[in-house]
Design a protein around this motif. Structure first.
Motif, PDB file in Angstrom:
ATOM      1  N   UNK A 143       0.764  -1.241   0.000  1.00 30.92           N
ATOM      2  CA  UNK A 143       0.000   0.000   0.000  1.00 30.92           C
ATOM      3  C   UNK A 143       0.796   1.291   0.000  1.00 30.92           C
ATOM      4  N   UNK A 144       2.114   1.229  -0.073  1.00 32.58           N
ATOM      5  CA  UNK A 144       2.914   2.449  -0.263  1.00 32.58           C
ATOM      6  C   UNK A 144       2.953   2.789  -1.753  1.00 32.58           C
ATOM      7  N   UNK A 145       3.270   4.049  -2.063  1.00 33.85           N
ATOM      8  CA  UNK A 145       3.581   4.412  -3.451  1.00 33.85           C
ATOM      9  C   UNK A 145       5.001   4.989  -3.540  1.00 33.85           C
ATOM     10  N   UNK A 146       5.736   4.948  -2.439  1.00 32.61           N
ATOM     11  CA  UNK A 146       7.152   5.316  -2.504  1.00 32.61           C
ATOM     12  C   UNK A 146       7.440   6.793  -2.412  1.00 32.61           C
ATOM     13  N   UNK A 147       6.397   7.604  -2.105  1.00 30.51           N
ATOM     14  CA  UNK A 147       6.646   9.027  -1.946  1.00 30.51           C
ATOM     15  C   UNK A 147       5.829   9.599  -0.777  1.00 30.51           C
ATOM     16  N   UNK A 192      12.013  13.289  -7.332  1.00 30.40           N
ATOM     17  CA  UNK A 192      12.915  12.312  -7.948  1.00 30.40           C
ATOM     18  C   UNK A 192      12.256  10.924  -7.944  1.00 30.40           C
ATOM     19  N   UNK A 193      11.343  10.699  -6.977  1.00 32.39           N
ATOM     20  CA  UNK A 193      10.664   9.400  -6.941  1.00 32.39           C
ATOM     21  C   UNK A 193       9.729   9.251  -8.139  1.00 32.39           C
ATOM     22  N   UNK A 194       9.006  10.325  -8.484  1.00 32.63           N
ATOM     23  CA  UNK A 194       8.160  10.268  -9.683  1.00 32.63           C
ATOM     24  C   UNK A 194       9.017  10.148 -10.944  1.00 32.63           C
ATOM     25  N   UNK A 209       9.422   6.668 -11.343  1.00 31.49           N
ATOM     26  CA  UNK A 209       8.195   5.903 -11.590  1.00 31.49           C
ATOM     27  C   UNK A 209       7.419   5.558 -10.330  1.00 31.49           C
ATOM     28  N   UNK A 210       7.785   6.208  -9.216  1.00 32.92           N
ATOM     29  CA  UNK A 210       7.066   5.964  -7.959  1.00 32.92           C
ATOM     30  C   UNK A 210       6.151   7.166  -7.676  1.00 32.92           C
ATOM     31  N   UNK A 211       5.680   7.286  -6.442  1.00 30.35           N
ATOM     32  CA  UNK A 211       4.843   8.429  -6.080  1.00 30.35           C
ATOM     33  C   UNK A 211       3.579   8.485  -6.920  1.00 30.35           C
ATOM     34  N   UNK A 253       3.022  -3.397  -9.768  1.00 27.89           N
ATOM     35  CA  UNK A 253       1.899  -2.794  -9.049  1.00 27.89           C
ATOM     36  C   UNK A 253       0.748  -3.802  -9.010  1.00 27.89           C
ATOM     37  N   UNK A 254       0.398  -4.310  -7.821  1.00 30.85           N
ATOM     38  CA  UNK A 254      -0.643  -5.349  -7.752  1.00 30.85           C
ATOM     39  C   UNK A 254      -1.949  -4.987  -8.462  1.00 30.85           C
ATOM     40  N   UNK A 255      -2.496  -3.757  -8.279  1.00 31.40           N
ATOM     41  CA  UNK A 255      -3.794  -3.478  -8.921  1.00 31.40           C
ATOM     42  C   UNK A 255      -3.698  -3.376 -10.444  1.00 31.40           C
ATOM     43  N   UNK A 256      -2.483  -3.260 -10.987  1.00 30.58           N
ATOM     44  CA  UNK A 256      -2.319  -3.184 -12.436  1.00 30.58           C
ATOM     45  C   UNK A 256      -1.941  -4.570 -12.978  1.00 30.58           C
ATOM     46  N   UNK A 257      -2.469  -5.608 -12.354  1.00 33.00           N
ATOM     47  CA  UNK A 257      -2.104  -6.983 -12.723  1.00 33.00           C
ATOM     48  C   UNK A 257      -0.594  -7.197 -12.643  1.00 33.00           C
ATOM     49  N   UNK A 258       0.008  -6.535 -11.698  1.00 33.60           N
ATOM     50  CA  UNK A 258       1.446  -6.647 -11.445  1.00 33.60           C
ATOM     51  C   UNK A 258       2.310  -6.134 -12.586  1.00 33.60           C
ATOM     52  N   UNK A 259       1.731  -5.320 -13.455  1.00 27.23           N
ATOM     53  CA  UNK A 259       2.567  -4.627 -14.448  1.00 27.23           C
ATOM     54  C   UNK A 259       3.469  -3.656 -13.700  1.00 27.23           C
ATOM     55  N   UNK A 260       4.646  -3.404 -14.260  1.00 25.75           N
ATOM     56  CA  UNK A 260       5.589  -2.510 -13.600  1.00 25.75           C
ATOM     57  C   UNK A 260       5.097  -1.074 -13.585  1.00 25.75           C
ATOM     58  N   UNK A 261       5.597  -0.298 -12.620  1.00 25.86           N
ATOM     59  CA  UNK A 261       5.236   1.120 -12.542  1.00 25.86           C
ATOM     60  C   UNK A 261       5.683   1.833 -13.807  1.00 25.86           C
ATOM     61  N   UNK A 262       4.892   2.829 -14.279  1.00 26.61           N
ATOM     62  CA  UNK A 262       5.308   3.607 -15.448  1.00 26.61           C
ATOM     63  C   UNK A 262       6.589   4.359 -15.115  1.00 26.61           C
TER      64      UNK A 262
END
Lengths: 466, 494
Positions: free
Chosen positions: A232-236, A352-354, A357-359, A400-409
Motif C-alpha cells: 500500500x505504499x507508493x514510494x513518496x 525524484x521518486x516520480x 516511476x514511484x509516487x 503494481x498489484x492493482x495493475x495486474x502486477x505490471x511494472x510502474x510507469x
C-alpha cells in the motif's frame, strides 16, 4: 498496392473515413500537441529520430538496471562530494540566489548554520548566508537529494545508497535522514527543539544505523520498495510500509546495541516516523536517474525538483542543465486550521521518486491515499494509466498489484509529454509559507508545461548546431 | 484568524470512539464539509496528541473534549448551532460512501500517432488520415511519415514549403503523401475523404483535383467500368514548386499495380515543364494513359500516344474507351429548355466542376458568373458546401430576385463525406427561386448534373428524382449541363 492493407489511423474528422470498413480505422482522440505551441511541436517531431530512440533505450536500460543498496549511514562531509571543506550547505531544487529563496528554505539554512555552530544566533546565521560566507548549492549537484527545503549540512548523517555492495563500490547517492513531522528543519523550523533533534540524529541515530548496517550487510532498496508497493505504499507520500519493513529488518540488531537506552530511543524514533523510508526511496531514485545523465540525444527526464520558487527539470541529453519555470502551490487537502492561502509554492527534491516511476506514477498501488487524486481506487488506477502515456516503459522491479502486477510507469520522455499534453503527476507535502510552521497539508502538483517546452527548444537547437 | 472569528461563531465537536480512518480520507471529508454554507472551519482527525495539538494551535479544540488516540473526532466551527450540527451530520455521513460511487476507470483511447501505432498490434497501421487544423497537420504528417505511414492529408492552409519538405520525406521512403488539401482517394477499394461508391475495375486515377476525380470515377462506373485506385495528390502537386513529386510516385505505383490497366491523371493545367515530363512519365508506365488537364485542347500525343484531354467529360470518355467500356450518353435536347432571359449563374460546390463549366461557357463567349462556393472566400469558417448544403440553398433562393439571372447552373456531389441528402435543400430553394422570379414575370431555368452512383449512401436515382420534381433539368455530365446552359442562352441571343 498498400502492403499490409489500408489500416487507417484517423487524426481529425470521423467523416473523412466514413466510407472505410470499421475494422480498418482507429480513430485517435487527438489534441493539439505541445500545450498549443505549434513551433515546439514541430521541434519535438524533428527530435523524434532513430538516434533519439536508441539513446532513450540506452538511457532507460541504465536507469532500470540500477539496483541501489543501502550500504552505510555516514556524516555527509565524509561521503558527499564537494562539501568537506569550508562552509557549504545544500538545498532542494534547481539553483537559486539566497535573496529569492522562500521562507521555509531560508529558515532551514539558518537552522543548519546554527546546527553546525557557524553562527551563535539566527541573526548572525542570516548574515553569513546573505553575505555568501556560507555557500549554498543544490543537493542535486552533489549526488544528493532532500525533501522539502532539502537542506543538508556537512555534519548531518546521510543514507549512502550504492550500486555495489559497499561504500566506494560503484556510484553512490545520498539523502539526509527524515526528522519526522511537526517542527522540523525541512519545513524551515530552527528553534532549540529542532537543533536538539538534529544533534541527536547526528550523535545517536546515524551511528546506530551505520553499526546496524555493518552487521546486517547491504539492504536492497529496490526490493524493499517493491514489497512496500505490495503493502500500500507508493514510494513518496505513503511510506509506512517501507519504514516498517526497514525497521523490522534492523530492529533485532539495533536492540542488541549498547547502551540499551540508545537502542530504545532509536527504535522509538523509527516507530514514530511514518516517513522515515521516504529519504531512502529518494536516494535510490537519485542513484538510478543519475545513470542516464549526459546520454547524448536522450529525451529522458533525469530530475524534477522544486526550490519553493521554481520548478526545475533535467533531461539526459542536456546533462547538468536545468530548465526552470515558476512553480505554484500544490492542489491538496489541508490539515485542520490551514488552507491554500498559507501554502508555500511547491518545494523539495522528492519528485525524484516520480522521475523514476514511484509516487504519483505508482498511485494505483496505494488505495489509502487515493483521495489526493479524486477519491477512489479507480481514480488512482487512472492516474497510473495516464502516466504510462508519457513514460518509456514499465519498471521491472516495481510491480503494481492493482495493475495486474505490471511494472510502474517509469522514465518520462519529454517528447511524449509534448505529444500527449499529459504532465507528470507529483505527490507532495504542502509546507506553510512561513518558516518553521511545518507541514499543513498534502496533495498533488503537475509539473509546469514551460520546462518541457524549454527543454525541447534547447535540445533541438543543440541538435541543429551539431 | 480563527480566533478573531470566535466571538460570533460556534465551535462543536463529535467524537466517534474506536473508529479508524486514514488521515487522507479524513482531510477529504473535512475539505468537503468546509464548503457548506455557514461553515468556517472543519477538522477531522484521529485524536492523537499530535492532532489534538494541531487543533488547539488553530483554535479548533473545544475545551471539554476528552478523547483517546483511537477515537475519531470531527470539529466544526460555523456561524450558528444549526449549521454546525448539520455539518457534523454531513461529515459523519461521508464516512460511509457507497461502493457504487467509485467511477469505473475509462478505457484510454489512443490520442497520439505513437499510441495509435502501438494499439494496432494485430493489424499494423499503414496510413494516417489527417484533417486537423493546418497549423498542426504538417507536424502530424511528418510524424506519420517518419513512422512509415502513408498520409492522406485533407487539411489545407499548409505552406508550400511544408508540402515540399513532407513530399521529399515521403519520397525517400516510397510513401504516399496525399495532399495537403487532398479531397479524395480510393486505395485498394478503401475510400477516403469525398469519394463515390464505384465498381472495382482497371482504371487507375491520379488526381490533383478532388471533384474532377469524382466526376471521372463515377462516369467510368456509369459506363460499366471500374476504378482500381484513385490516388489524390493535392491541388498544388503539379505546380513548379512541388514539381509533381507525388504524381510521379503515384504513377510508379499504378505502373506496378496489377489491377490497373488504364491510367488517368486529372489536374488543372500544370506548368509546361512539369506537363511535358509528366506526359513522358505517363508514357513510361507502358499502360494506356489519359492526361486530363483542364483547359488544354484535346489531342493525342504523337510521340507517346498519351491522350490529352481538356475537360473532365472528355477525359472520362477517353478513359472508358481505353478500358473497353465506352461511355455513351445523350445531351438534353436544347428545345427542352424554356427561353432564358438573363445570364447564367453557376452555384457550385465542387471546385473542378465549377472550373469545367466556366471553361465550356467561356470558350463559347457566353456571359456567365460561375462561383465555387467551396472556395475559402465563401466558406470563411463554415463547413464546405458539400458537407453543409444550406449556404448554397440560400444563394439559389436569393437568385430568384435577380433579374440578371436567367439560368442557374448547379452540381450535386454525392458519396462518402457529402451531406446525407443534399438534393432536398436545393430542390426547396429552386422552388422558392422560381416563385420569386415568376412573381416578377420572369422564367428561371435551373440546370444541373449529379456526381454520384447508385451505390452512394444518398442514392443517385433518389437524389435525381428530388431535383427533377423541383423542375431542375438534369444532364448526364457536368459538361453536358454547361452545354445546355449555353444552348438556352444562345437561344436568347439568336
Amino acid at each position: 498496392m498498400i502492403p499490409g492493407g489500408v489500416q487507417i489511423l484517423n487524426v481529425g474528422l470521423p467523416l473523412i473515413v466514413e466510407g472505410a470498413p470499421a475494422g480498418a480505422v482507429l480513430q485517435l482522440d487527438w489534441r493539439p500537441p505541445a500545450f498549443g505551441d505549434a513551433d515546439a511541436a514541430r521541434l519535438a517531431v524533428g527530435l523524434d529520430t532513430e538516434a533519439t530512440r536508441s539513446a532513450n533505450e540506452k538511457a532507460i536500460a541504465a536507469v532500470q538496471s540500477t539496483r541501489g543498496k543501502l550500504v552505510a549511514v555516514r556524516p555527509a562531509r565524509e561521503v558527499v562530494p564537494g562539501i568537506a571543506d569550508g562552509r557549504v550547505l545544500l538545498h532542494a531544487g534547481p539553483p537559486i540566489e539566497v535573496a529569492r529563496m522562500c521562507g521555509p528554505m531560508r529558515g532551514a539554512l539558518i537552522g543548519a548554520a546554527l546546527f553546525e555552530e557557524w553562527a551563535a544566533d539566527p541573526t548572525e546565521a542570516a548574515e553569513l548566508i546573505d553575505s555568501g560566507a556560507i555557500r549554498v548549492e543544490p543537493c542535486h549537484h552533489h549526488g544528493a537529494v532532500g525533501p522539502m527545503a532539502g537542506v543538508l549540512a556537512p555534519s548531518m548523517p546521510v543514507f549512502v545508497v550504492s550500486e555495489g555492495e559497499s561504500l566506494g563500490d560503484g556510484r553512490s547517492a545520498f539523502a539526509s535522514l527524515n526528522e519526522g513531522l511537526g517542527k522540523v528543519l525541512r519545513f524551515g523550523a530552527y528553534d532549540a527543539e529542532v537543533i536538539t533533534r538534529l544533534r541527536w540524529m547526528r550523535d545517536i541515530l546515524g551511528p546506530a544505523l551505520d553499526e546496524a548496517l555493518a552487521v546486517s550487510g547491504p539492504i536492497d532498496v529496490s526490493s524493499l520498495i517493491a514489497q512496500a508497493l505490495a503493502m500500500g505504499d507508493e514510494g513518496h507520500n505513503r511510506n509506512v510500509a517501507a519504514t516498517s519493513l526497514l525497521t523490522r529488518r534492523l530492529a533485532p540488531i539495533i536492540a542488541a546495541l549498547t547502551p540499551n537506552d540508545r537502542a530504545v530511543a532509536v527504535l522509538r524514533f523509527l516507530a514514530g516516523n511514518d516517513h522515515f523510508a521516504l529519504n531512502l526511496s529518494m536516494a535510490n531514485a537519485k542513484l538510478a536517474m543519475d545513470a542516464a545523465i549526459g546520454i547524448e540525444d536522450s529525451t529522458l527526464v533525469t530530475a524534477m525538483s522544486r526550490n519553493g520558487v521554481e520548478f526545475g527539470l533535467r533531461v539526459a541529453g542536456s546533462g547538468d542543465r536545468w530548465f526552470t519555470a515558476e512553480v505554484g502551490p500544490a492542489d491538496g487537502l489541508f490539515f485542520p486550521g490551514y488552507g491554500p492561502e498559507q501554502a508555500n509554492p511547491d518545494l523539495g527534491d522528492s519528485a525524484i521518486t516520480e522521475t523514476l516511476g514511484l509516487g504519483g506514477f505508482a498511485m494505483a498501488a496505494s488505495p489509502a491515499i487515493t483521495q489526493f487524486v479524486g477519491g477512489t481506487p479507480a481514480d488512482a488506477i487512472a492516474a497510473t494509466t495516464s502516466m504510462r502515456r508519457i513514460t518509456l516503459g514499465q519498471h521491472p522491479a516495481f510491480p503494481l498489484p492493482p495493475m495486474n502486477f505490471a511494472g510502474a510507469p517509469s522514465g518520462i520522455d519529454i517528447l511524449k509529454v509534448l505529444e500527449t499534453g499529459v504532465l507528470p503527476v507529483i505527490n507532495t507535502g504542502i509546507a506553510h509559507r512561513e518558516a518553521g510552521v511545518g507541514q499543513i497539508g498534502a496533495g498533488i502538483v503537475t509539473a509546469p508545461p514551460e520546462v518541457f517546452l524549454k527543454a525541447v527548444r534547447y535540445l533541438a537547437e543543440q541538435r541543429a548546431s551539431r | 484568524m480563527t480566533k478573531n472569528e470566535s466571538a460570533n461563531s460556534v465551535l462543536s465537536a463529535r467524537l466517534l470512539p474506536h473508529l479508524y480512518r486514514d488521515s487522507v480520507a479524513l482531510m477529504r471529508i473535512a475539505s468537503a464539509t468546509e464548503k457548506r454554507d455557514g461553515i468556517l472551519r472543519v477538522g477531522a482527525v484521529m485524536a492523537t496528541p499530535a492532532n489534538l495539538g494541531i487543533l488547539a494551535d488553530s483554535g479548533m479544540l473545544p475545551g471539554d473534549l476528552a478523547a483517546s488516540p483511537d477515537d475519531l473526532v470531527f470539529v466544526v466551527r460555523g456561524v450558528d448551532e444549526q449549521a454546525v450540527e448539520d455539518a457534523l451530520d454531513a461529515a459523519h455521513g461521508l464516512l460511509t460512501v457507497s461502493e457504487t460511487s467509485a467511477g469505473a476507470a475509462a478505457e484510454q483511447r489512443p490520442g497520439t500517432l505513437r499510441e495509435g501505432i502501438a494499439a494496432g498490434e494485430d493489424a499494423p497501421a499503414t496510413l494516417a488520415a489527417i484533417s486537423v487544423s493546418g497549423t498542426y497537420a504538417p507536424i502530424v504528417a511528418e510524424q506519420a511519415l517518419r513512422n512509415g505511414l502513408h498520409v492522406f492529408c485533407f487539411s489545407d492552409n499548409v505552406s508550400v514549403e511544408d508540402e515540399v519538405r513532407l513530399k521529399r520525406l515521403a519520397l525517400e521512403q516510397g510513401l504516399l503523401m496525399m495532399g495537403p488539401d487532398c479531397g479524395t482517394a480510393i486505395l485498394d477499394g478503401v475510400p477516403l475523404g469525398f469519394a463515390n461508391v464505384v465498381r472495382p475495375g482497371s482504371v487507375g486515377i491520379v488526381a490533383a483535383s478532388g471533384t474532377g476525380a469524382q466526376e471521372i470515377s463515377r462516369l467510368v462506373h456509369s459506363a460499366g467500368g471500374g476504378v482500381s485506385q484513385l490516388i489524390g495528390v493535392g491541388g498544388r502537386d503539379l505546380s513548379a514548386e512541388v514539381d509533381g513529386m507525388m504524381t510521379g510516385l503515384a504513377l510508379d505505383l499504378l505502373a506496378e499495380d496489377v489491377l490497373t490497366s488504364v491510367i488517368v491523371v486529372v489536374s488543372k493545367p500544370p506548368s509546361s515543364s512539369v506537363a511535358d515530363r509528366l506526359i513522358e512519365r505517363l508514357a513510361a508506365t507502358g499502360k494506356p494513359a489519359v492526361a486530363c488537364f483542364l483547359g488544354l485542347e484535346d489531342s493525342d500525343s504523337a510521340t507517346t500516344g498519351v491522350r490529352i484531354r481538356g475537360t473532365l467529360e472528355a477525359g472520362a470518355i477517353a478513359a472508358c474507351e481505353l478500358d473497353g467500356h465506352p461511355l455513351e450518353f445523350d445531351d438534353q435536347r436544347s428545345d427542352a429548355v424554356a427561353e432564358a432571359v438573363g445570364g447564367v449563374l453557376g452555384l457550385y460546390t465542387g471546385g473542378t466542376l465549377a472550373s469545367e463549366a466556366k471553361l465550356i461557357l467561356s470558350r463559347a463567349g457566353v456571359r456567365a458568373e460561375i462561383l465555387d462556393l467551396g472556395d475559402d472566400q465563401y466558406t470563411a469558417g463554415k463547413p464546405h458546401p458539400m458537407i453543409d448544403p444550406v449556404g448554397r440553398a440560400d444563394r439559389i433562393a436569393a437568385a430568384g430576385y435577380d433579374p440578371e439571372v436567367g439560368v442557374i447552373l448547379i452540381d450535386l456531389v454525392l458519396g462518402f463525406g457529402a451531406a446525407d441528402d443534399p438534393a432536398t435543400p436545393v430542390a426547396e430553394a429552386v422552388a422558392v427561386a422560381r416563385e420569386r422570379a415568376a412573381a416578377d414575370g420572369r422564367a428561371l431555368t435551373v440546370i444541373g448534373s449529379v456526381c454520384g452512383t447508385e451505390g452512394d449512401p444518398q442514392g443517385l436515382s433518389r437524389q435525381r428524382a428530388i431535383l427533377a420534381s423541383a423542375g431542375v433539368l438534369l444532364c448526364p455530365t457536368n459538361a453536358s449541363a454547361a452545354r445546355l446552359a449555353l444552348a438556352s442562352t444562345s437561344k436568347e441571343n439568336s
